[in-house]
Write an enzyme that holds these catalytic residues in place. Structure first.
Site, PDB file in Angstrom:
ATOM      1  N   ALA A   1      -0.905   4.888 -10.001  1.00  0.00           N
ATOM      2  CA  ALA A   1      -0.571   6.257  -9.605  1.00  0.00           C
ATOM      3  C   ALA A   1       0.569   6.780 -10.465  1.00  0.00           C
ATOM      4  O   ALA A   1       1.577   6.108 -10.679  1.00  0.00           O
ATOM      5  CB  ALA A   1      -0.176   6.303  -8.132  1.00  0.00           C
TER       6      ALA A   1
ATOM      7  N   ASN B   1      -5.823 -10.107 -12.511  1.00  0.00           N
ATOM      8  CA  ASN B   1      -4.775  -9.100 -12.653  1.00  0.00           C
ATOM      9  C   ASN B   1      -3.451  -9.681 -12.152  1.00  0.00           C
ATOM     10  O   ASN B   1      -3.440 -10.473 -11.211  1.00  0.00           O
ATOM     11  CB  ASN B   1      -5.174  -7.860 -11.836  1.00  0.00           C
ATOM     12  CG  ASN B   1      -4.138  -6.753 -11.844  1.00  0.00           C
ATOM     13  OD1 ASN B   1      -3.870  -6.151 -10.813  1.00  0.00           O
ATOM     14  ND2 ASN B   1      -3.548  -6.465 -12.984  1.00  0.00           N
TER      15      ASN B   1
ATOM     16  N   CYS C   1      -3.495  -1.434  -3.262  1.00  0.00           N
ATOM     17  CA  CYS C   1      -2.199  -0.759  -3.348  1.00  0.00           C
ATOM     18  C   CYS C   1      -1.278  -1.240  -2.236  1.00  0.00           C
ATOM     19  O   CYS C   1      -1.645  -1.188  -1.054  1.00  0.00           O
ATOM     20  CB  CYS C   1      -2.373   0.752  -3.258  1.00  0.00           C
ATOM     21  SG  CYS C   1      -0.801   1.650  -3.356  1.00  0.00           S
TER      22      CYS C   1
ATOM     23  N   PRO D   1      -5.647   0.807 -12.572  1.00  0.00           N
ATOM     24  CA  PRO D   1      -5.268   2.121 -12.033  1.00  0.00           C
ATOM     25  C   PRO D   1      -3.831   2.087 -11.534  1.00  0.00           C
ATOM     26  O   PRO D   1      -3.435   1.187 -10.800  1.00  0.00           O
ATOM     27  CB  PRO D   1      -6.251   2.310 -10.864  1.00  0.00           C
ATOM     28  CG  PRO D   1      -6.619   0.914 -10.446  1.00  0.00           C
ATOM     29  CD  PRO D   1      -6.605   0.106 -11.705  1.00  0.00           C
TER      30      PRO D   1
ATOM     31  N   GLN E   1     -10.973   5.626  -9.304  1.00  0.00           N
ATOM     32  CA  GLN E   1     -10.648   4.893  -8.084  1.00  0.00           C
ATOM     33  C   GLN E   1     -10.478   5.859  -6.919  1.00  0.00           C
ATOM     34  O   GLN E   1      -9.817   6.893  -7.052  1.00  0.00           O
ATOM     35  CB  GLN E   1      -9.372   4.076  -8.258  1.00  0.00           C
ATOM     36  CG  GLN E   1      -9.112   3.169  -7.057  1.00  0.00           C
ATOM     37  CD  GLN E   1      -7.878   2.315  -7.215  1.00  0.00           C
ATOM     38  OE1 GLN E   1      -6.771   2.800  -7.047  1.00  0.00           O
ATOM     39  NE2 GLN E   1      -8.073   1.040  -7.522  1.00  0.00           N
TER      40      GLN E   1
ATOM     41  N   LYS F   1     -10.965  -3.276  -6.039  1.00  0.00           N
ATOM     42  CA  LYS F   1      -9.690  -3.897  -6.414  1.00  0.00           C
ATOM     43  C   LYS F   1      -8.991  -4.384  -5.154  1.00  0.00           C
ATOM     44  O   LYS F   1      -8.812  -3.616  -4.203  1.00  0.00           O
ATOM     45  CB  LYS F   1      -8.795  -2.927  -7.180  1.00  0.00           C
ATOM     46  CG  LYS F   1      -7.563  -3.620  -7.789  1.00  0.00           C
ATOM     47  CD  LYS F   1      -6.834  -2.730  -8.772  1.00  0.00           C
ATOM     48  CE  LYS F   1      -5.847  -3.539  -9.613  1.00  0.00           C
ATOM     49  NZ  LYS F   1      -4.745  -4.123  -8.833  1.00  0.00           N
TER      50      LYS F   1
END
Length: 326
Positions: free
Chosen positions: A18, A200, A100, A16, A70, A139
């Protein structure tokens, strides 16, 4: 690996992001063999659900693959309500954002800032898992900073809470996207848990993908920035993992066609004016490292209508063919 009723074999997943993983981009990545594409994060603040930005993020009409959404926030009850709402809008998997690093997110103690408060993490995860009957994933990053790497603790809390898979970015919040991702912590999380773990961070080639799987023992891989302007990376990685051979990068003609189709979908989804403006960053990613990219980017960023933007893109790739033939 399984996430609820969904079964994957060494999945390669779109992270994900933004402003990036909107429906047009998710559909494109599904078309090019991504196993799962996670949406841009949707706020848990109910008063914002009717904003244009959130309504577009909630739009799954014609989505080609599994709909993974998400959600982000700090309040367990609000996040549970957001999960329920997104399921009514078509979400088939709910993902919780605790990764994030953006200041505007962390300043309200959301995103990776949550990693500093393990008791709140437990409350959030239990609240969301108990609120919906679809799988819930998480996440995270390796921790808040180098002195506070608590990914293993968070992963154990997640497993106990009923989270069905965890994506771990191999950086702390303090790292943001600087330096190189490390994979030792992801390996440690995998060893300490029995639920699927997805690696990731800095996975940008098929060879790197295979190396990361070996280093971490992860059940799957998540690709973020490396997919920007290169949605073929999913197809390339999956082929290399199964066949142990590299496939050639796409020819100019294919890149131009895929980019043009992507732009048309952006215009359709956002409307012409917004679509053209959003398309600019995607065009920049597609042409990165090509001859004349900088001057072309300056030119195309001044255009506000779809026809001209499409025409300039076609001209640019035609010129690339001429350069190759010279």
């Amino acid at each position: 690996m399984n996430i609820g009723k969904y079964t994957f074999t060494s999945p390669v997943i779109l992270a994900p992001m933004a402003g990036v993983t909107d429906r047009p981009f998710r559909n494109l990545c599904y078309q090019l063999h991504a196993d799962l594409c996670v949406s841009e994060m949707v706020t848990s603040e109910k008063q914002l659900w009717n904003s244009r930005k959130t309504l577009l993020r909630l739009n799954h009409e014609g989505e080609k693959g599994i709909r993974s959404v998400q959600i982000a926030g700090t309040d367990p009850d609000k996040l549970a309500e957001a999960a329920i709402f997104n399921v009514t809008q078509g979400a088939q998997i709910i993902d919780i954002n605790m990764g994030c690093p953006a200041k505007k997110v962390c300043n309200v103690q959301a995103g990776s800032a949550l990693l500093k408060n393990e008791s709140l993490v437990a409350d959030i995860l239990a609240s969301v898992v108990n609120a919906v009957d679809v799988p819930v994933t998480l996440k995270i990053r390796t921790g808040w900073d180098e002195r506070n790497k608590n990914a293993i603790n968070i992963a154990k809390i997640a497993e106990d809470s009923g989270i069905q898979a965890i994506s771990v970015h191999g950086r702390t919040r303090a790292d943001a996207y600087n330096g190189e991702a490390e994979y030792e912590t992801i390996a440690a999380v995998k060893s300490a848990t029995s639920i699927p773990i997805i690696a990731n961070g800095d996975i940008d080639t098929p060879e790197k993908a295979k190396k990361v799987l070996k280093l971490t023992g992860a059940d799957g891989l998540m690709i973020g920035r490396a997919a920007q302007g290169n949605p073929w990376i999913f197809k390339q990685i999956k082929h290399y993992l199964t066949e142990n051979t590299l496939i050639s990068p796409p020819e100019n003609e294919e890149v131009c066609q895929v980019l043009s189709d992507h732009l048309l979908n952006l215009y359709s989804f956002y409307g012409e004016l917004s679509g053209v403006r959003i398309a600019r960053k995607h065009i920049g990613w597609y042409i990165k490292n090509r001859q004349g990219a900088e001057s072309f980017r300056t030119l195309v960023n001044q255009v506000d209508d779809a026809d001209t933007q499409l025409h300039l893109v076609a001209e640019f790739f035609n010129s690339q063919e001429s350069l190759l033939a010279a």
